[in-house]
Design a protein around this motif. Structure first.
Motif, PDB file in Angstrom:
ATOM      1  N   UNK A 145       0.847  -1.196   0.000  1.00 38.80           N
ATOM      2  CA  UNK A 145       0.000   0.000   0.000  1.00 38.80           C
ATOM      3  C   UNK A 145       0.874   1.235   0.000  1.00 38.80           C
ATOM      4  N   UNK A 146       0.681   2.097  -0.994  1.00 38.79           N
ATOM      5  CA  UNK A 146       1.496   3.304  -1.148  1.00 38.79           C
ATOM      6  C   UNK A 146       2.979   2.964  -1.167  1.00 38.79           C
ATOM      7  N   UNK A 147       3.296   1.818  -1.786  1.00 37.14           N
ATOM      8  CA  UNK A 147       4.687   1.422  -1.932  1.00 37.14           C
ATOM      9  C   UNK A 147       5.293   0.722  -0.735  1.00 37.14           C
ATOM     10  N   UNK A 148       4.535   0.584   0.344  1.00 33.76           N
ATOM     11  CA  UNK A 148       5.048  -0.039   1.574  1.00 33.76           C
ATOM     12  C   UNK A 148       4.456  -1.434   1.722  1.00 33.76           C
ATOM     13  N   UNK A 149       5.299  -2.417   1.980  1.00 33.44           N
ATOM     14  CA  UNK A 149       4.862  -3.805   2.054  1.00 33.44           C
ATOM     15  C   UNK A 149       4.504  -4.213   3.487  1.00 33.44           C
ATOM     16  N   UNK A 150       3.625  -5.220   3.577  1.00 38.37           N
ATOM     17  CA  UNK A 150       3.274  -5.799   4.868  1.00 38.37           C
ATOM     18  C   UNK A 150       3.057  -7.296   4.681  1.00 38.37           C
TER      19      UNK A 150
END
Length: 255
Positions: free
Chosen positions: A63-68
């Motif tokens: 999401x928005x370039x940030x991984x989880x």
């Protein structure tokens, strides 16, 4: 990473809470229902646990370039009117039979930590065709639970759902009963072909009556209208294809 890891994100006190599960399944009915609960009760909800497992698919969300890393999440909800809730949601279920058991036991452990003794698993039951009237079919862990749900409009049908209930929703009833939980599964009828917000609403309306809270359905109804547009386009395409099928006359060779 271990086979199972649980992050304690927050600690809260809940009053006689109920575990409500909405993981992906037929028509995404359970997922939609729990997402709508979180949306409507956002001001009263707190993320309390993240459950990570090697049984989930090997992927991350971005999401928005940030991984989880893929996980299941549990939210505690202080309901102003009605029973408090412990909401279980996520994007995936386990990929093996053993994983379903491992994860369900973990979810029930967390429910016990927060004092829950009652469980509602939410999902869909496929009809194989588009429908207008959405019934809710039920299953319970003990016969004593039938009457209250029947009064709320839940239908209990002989030999349905065919083949039983698989995945976490089914095991919450089976394992939950063995651990002393009162457990029920509420399944909204759905075609099984598409994401079904109307079926999710039918399930939530039963849950409202049983647990004593009120929801607004405007956003869920908007999603239902969007799906109606999709269904309409599919039906138009099917009608056009049927009109384009050549007749015997069309297939005659004229030389």
């Amino acid at each position: 990473m271990d086979e199972l890891e649980i992050d304690a994100v927050a600690e809260v006190e809940l009053d006689d809470p109920v575990l409500v599960e909405g993981l992906p399944g037929v028509g995404h009915v359970g997922t939609l229902a729990v997402e709508h609960l979180l949306e409507e009760l956002e001001g009263e909800s707190t993320l309390v646990r993240r459950v990570y497992s090697r049984e989930f698919p090997p992927q991350v969300s971005v999401e928005d370039g940030v991984s989880e890393l893929t996980c299941a999440e549990l939210y505690a909800v202080d309901v102003p009117e009605g029973r408090d809730l412990l909401l279980l949601t996520g994007d995936h279920q386990a990929q093996s039979n053993a994983g379903h058991y491992t994860l369900t036991d973990a979810f029930l452990d967390i429910a016990e930590e927060f004092g829950a003794t009652e469980v509602y698993a939410l999902g869909g039951v496929p009809t194989g065709e588009l429908i207008d009237e959405y019934a809710v079919v039920g299953a319970v862990s003990d016969e004593s639970l039938l009457e209250g749900l029947e009064d709320a409009g839940v239908e209990f049908r002989e030999d349905e759902p065919a083949g039983g209930i698989v995945g976490v929703s089914g095991l919450l009833l089976g394992l939950g009963e063995r651990r002393g939980f009162e457990a029920a599964c509420l399944m909204g009828e759905t075609s099984g072909y598409l994401v079904d917000p109307k079926s999710a609403r039918s399930v939530l309306e039963v849950l409202e009556e049983v647990l004593g809270f009120d929801l607004d359905y405007e956003s869920l109804d908007e999603r239902a209208d969007e799906m109606e547009d999709v269904i309409g386009k599919i039906q138009e395409m099917e009608q056009q294809q049927s009109m384009d099928v050549p007749t015997d006359d069309d297939l005659r060779y004229i030389g």
